[in-house]
Design a protein around this motif. Sequence first.
Motif, PDB file in Angstrom:
ATOM      1  N   LYS A  45      29.143  12.056  15.842  1.00  0.00           N
ATOM      2  CA  LYS A  45      30.552  12.207  15.477  1.00  0.00           C
ATOM      3  C   LYS A  45      31.479  11.847  16.631  1.00  0.00           C
ATOM      4  N   GLY A  46      30.936  11.656  17.832  1.00  0.00           N
ATOM      5  CA  GLY A  46      31.766  11.264  18.973  1.00  0.00           C
ATOM      6  C   GLY A  46      32.690  12.385  19.395  1.00  0.00           C
ATOM      7  N   GLY A  47      33.822  12.028  19.947  1.00  0.00           N
ATOM      8  CA  GLY A  47      34.795  13.009  20.395  1.00  0.00           C
ATOM      9  C   GLY A  47      35.044  12.879  21.881  1.00  0.00           C
ATOM     10  N   ARG A  50      34.960   9.511  23.734  1.00  0.00           N
ATOM     11  CA  ARG A  50      33.717   8.755  23.897  1.00  0.00           C
ATOM     12  C   ARG A  50      33.359   8.022  22.619  1.00  0.00           C
ATOM     13  N   LEU A  51      32.668   6.916  22.783  1.00  0.00           N
ATOM     14  CA  LEU A  51      32.151   6.210  21.615  1.00  0.00           C
ATOM     15  C   LEU A  51      31.023   7.028  21.003  1.00  0.00           C
ATOM     16  N   PRO A  52      30.878   6.979  19.705  1.00  0.00           N
ATOM     17  CA  PRO A  52      29.772   7.713  19.077  1.00  0.00           C
ATOM     18  C   PRO A  52      28.423   7.128  19.509  1.00  0.00           C
ATOM     19  N   ALA A  53      27.408   7.965  19.575  1.00  0.00           N
ATOM     20  CA  ALA A  53      26.055   7.520  19.921  1.00  0.00           C
ATOM     21  C   ALA A  53      25.416   6.870  18.701  1.00  0.00           C
ATOM     22  N   LYS A  54      24.604   5.856  18.961  1.00  0.00           N
ATOM     23  CA  LYS A  54      23.859   5.159  17.912  1.00  0.00           C
ATOM     24  C   LYS A  54      22.633   5.993  17.569  1.00  0.00           C
ATOM     25  N   LEU A  55      22.543   6.468  16.350  1.00  0.00           N
ATOM     26  CA  LEU A  55      21.468   7.382  15.963  1.00  0.00           C
ATOM     27  C   LEU A  55      20.287   6.708  15.276  1.00  0.00           C
TER      28      LEU A  55
END
Length: 130
Positions: A45-47, A50-55
């Motif tokens: 979900k980021g926040g 920061r860029l969201p992590a690739k899951l």
Amino acid sequence: MLASQKAIAWADHLVLFFPLWLGDMPAVLKGFLEQVARPGFALSKGGDGRLPAKLLTGRSARVVVTMGMPALIYRWYFRAHSVKALERNILGFVGIAPVRETLIGGVDGLGEAGVRTWCGKLNKLGRRAH
């Protein structure tokens, strides 16, 4: 969507087949990808700016696109723009890599022998999967 997400989470290699439709993937596929690749599943979900992590890292994919025009024309004149966008903006954005492509052109003129030939090629690719 939950069943599709579970299948994708389980898989280490994904294969997407679709016909080139008005120069792009069909809208129903685009809608499916939009729904299945939700934050929390495909991306964190980021926040905090920061860029969201690739899951979905650790998975590879093959994109198989059928079309009426010769594949060479699509690749060289049109630069396979919609396939490149899918690879970069959707699959790559969520961590799926490498992504390989197979373009099958002139499908309306393949005939039985051509279909058998392509099925054989795809079968070999499937056995090598990654």
